[in-house]
Design a protein around this motif. Structure first.
Motif, PDB file in Angstrom:
ATOM      1  N   GLY A 136      18.209  40.108 -51.896  1.00  0.00           N
ATOM      2  CA  GLY A 136      18.850  41.393 -51.675  1.00  0.00           C
ATOM      3  C   GLY A 136      19.146  41.658 -50.221  1.00  0.00           C
ATOM      4  O   GLY A 136      19.191  42.807 -49.800  1.00  0.00           O
ATOM      5  N   SER A 137      19.346  40.593 -49.450  1.00  0.00           N
ATOM      6  CA  SER A 137      19.500  40.752 -48.011  1.00  0.00           C
ATOM      7  C   SER A 137      20.958  40.717 -47.570  1.00  0.00           C
ATOM      8  O   SER A 137      21.458  41.677 -46.976  1.00  0.00           O
ATOM      9  N   LEU A 138      21.669  39.632 -47.863  1.00  0.00           N
ATOM     10  CA  LEU A 138      23.084  39.578 -47.489  1.00  0.00           C
ATOM     11  C   LEU A 138      23.849  40.736 -48.103  1.00  0.00           C
ATOM     12  O   LEU A 138      24.731  41.313 -47.473  1.00  0.00           O
ATOM     13  N   VAL A 139      23.504  41.096 -49.332  1.00  0.00           N
ATOM     14  CA  VAL A 139      24.215  42.200 -49.999  1.00  0.00           C
ATOM     15  C   VAL A 139      23.789  43.569 -49.483  1.00  0.00           C
ATOM     16  O   VAL A 139      24.378  44.588 -49.849  1.00  0.00           O
ATOM     17  N   ALA A 140      22.760  43.603 -48.628  1.00  0.00           N
ATOM     18  CA  ALA A 140      22.276  44.869 -48.081  1.00  0.00           C
ATOM     19  C   ALA A 140      22.747  45.104 -46.653  1.00  0.00           C
ATOM     20  O   ALA A 140      22.890  46.256 -46.239  1.00  0.00           O
ATOM     21  N   VAL A 141      22.972  44.040 -45.885  1.00  0.00           N
ATOM     22  CA  VAL A 141      23.387  44.241 -44.494  1.00  0.00           C
ATOM     23  C   VAL A 141      24.803  44.811 -44.473  1.00  0.00           C
ATOM     24  O   VAL A 141      25.607  44.576 -45.379  1.00  0.00           O
ATOM     25  N   ASN A 142      25.084  45.582 -43.445  1.00  0.00           N
ATOM     26  CA  ASN A 142      26.409  46.181 -43.329  1.00  0.00           C
ATOM     27  C   ASN A 142      27.479  45.100 -43.250  1.00  0.00           C
ATOM     28  O   ASN A 142      27.308  44.103 -42.545  1.00  0.00           O
ATOM     29  N   PRO A 143      28.594  45.274 -43.975  1.00  0.00           N
ATOM     30  CA  PRO A 143      29.640  44.246 -43.980  1.00  0.00           C
ATOM     31  C   PRO A 143      30.098  43.815 -42.589  1.00  0.00           C
ATOM     32  O   PRO A 143      30.382  42.640 -42.363  1.00  0.00           O
ATOM     33  N   SER A 144      30.105  44.756 -41.635  1.00  0.00           N
ATOM     34  CA  SER A 144      30.539  44.423 -40.276  1.00  0.00           C
ATOM     35  C   SER A 144      29.548  43.525 -39.543  1.00  0.00           C
ATOM     36  O   SER A 144      29.884  42.951 -38.503  1.00  0.00           O
ATOM     37  N   GLN A 145      28.334  43.390 -40.086  1.00  0.00           N
ATOM     38  CA  GLN A 145      27.297  42.592 -39.428  1.00  0.00           C
ATOM     39  C   GLN A 145      27.013  41.269 -40.151  1.00  0.00           C
ATOM     40  O   GLN A 145      26.080  40.556 -39.789  1.00  0.00           O
ATOM     41  N   ARG A 146      27.823  40.950 -41.147  1.00  0.00           N
ATOM     42  CA  ARG A 146      27.548  39.736 -41.924  1.00  0.00           C
ATOM     43  C   ARG A 146      27.615  38.462 -41.081  1.00  0.00           C
ATOM     44  O   ARG A 146      26.824  37.533 -41.272  1.00  0.00           O
TER      45      ARG A 146
END
Length: 245
Positions: free
Chosen positions: A153-163
């Motif tokens: 649940g980490s990549l889907v939780a970080v803000n899209p601008s910070q991927r």
């Protein structure tokens, strides 16, 4: 998109754009833990990890396994009990303390010299080390390289601008034989602003494809009561394994 996780390139582009500017602050995440608004926490763990554990381990013993944005994920104790060393990072101190309390584990609290303001909670047995800080403050100098990563649940939780920043961190922590199990989700982002955020197959390839071999293991229809409450009538979970080239 409604009935299938597979959409065209143009649809992926426009759907991803819908969430591009969405920002969830650290204060909002902390508030979720304080108010127990933690529907993302899975009390029984995630069946994908048990199903694909052998693929993650690849016959290896005593691995260092990283849990990004770990919360109080119960699988950390499970893997530690199997003889592995677990390293996690989480911004919420209460989540980490709840993990040790709920799993009946004694622990110590230390400062982290390399990260001002950070804390390290370590099980008395020494095989679980959980850092309380921003994930972006973590480096391989602090944790060492890792043998495995469970990103549920980490990549889907970080803000899209910070991927991009996030993916570079994950890559920097992987040793040459590391395997990462990555779980993403697909749905109609015009109906839910996230998190969890919509992450397409093309986005995974864009973030990790230059450095990793990527294999999609399974796409599972995971529509349940929680996504329905968000107004969704379609929700898919996708699991990949990533290995450095």
């Amino acid at each position: 998109m409604e009935n299938s996780p597979d959409v065209t390139g143009n649809e992926k582009y426009f759907e991803a754009k819908l969430q591009e500017s969405r920002v969830v602050t650290e204060e909002e995440w902390l508030a979720k833990w304080q108010t127990k608004n933690i529907g993302f926490h899975m009390e029984q763990g995630h069946p994908f990890l048990r199903k694909y554990l052998d693929l993650l381990l690849n016959g290896r013993k005593g691995l260092k396994i990283f849990f990004p944005l770990c919360g109080k994920t119960i699988e950390m104790k499970w893997l530690a009990d199997l003889g592995h060393h677990v390293v996690g990072v989480e911004i919420s101190e209460s989540a980490l303390k709840e993990f040790f309390t709920e799993q009946n584990l004694s622990f110590s609290e230390e400062t982290v010299p390399q990260i001002p303001g950070a804390k390290l909670f370590k099980s008395t047995s020494g095989n679980i080390s959980l850092y309380c800080c921003s994930i972006y403050d973590l480096t391989s100098t602090v944790t060492g390289k890792v043998d495995g990563i469970w990103d549920r649940g980490s990549l889907v939780a970080v803000n899209p601008s910070q991927r991009e920043r996030y993916s570079q961190l994950i890559l920097s922590l992987m040793n040459e034989k590391c395997r990462c199990l990555l779980v993403t989700c697909l749905y109609d982002p015009s109906k839910h602003k996230g998190p969890p955020f919509y992450v397409s197959d093309s986005e995974v390839k864009s973030l990790f494809g230059k450095h990793c071999e990527i294999k999609c293991l399974e796409k599972k229809d995971s529509l349940s009561e929680r996504p329905k409450q968000w107004g969704l009538d379609s929700f898919w979970e996708v699991i990949y394994v990533l290995m450095l080239k």
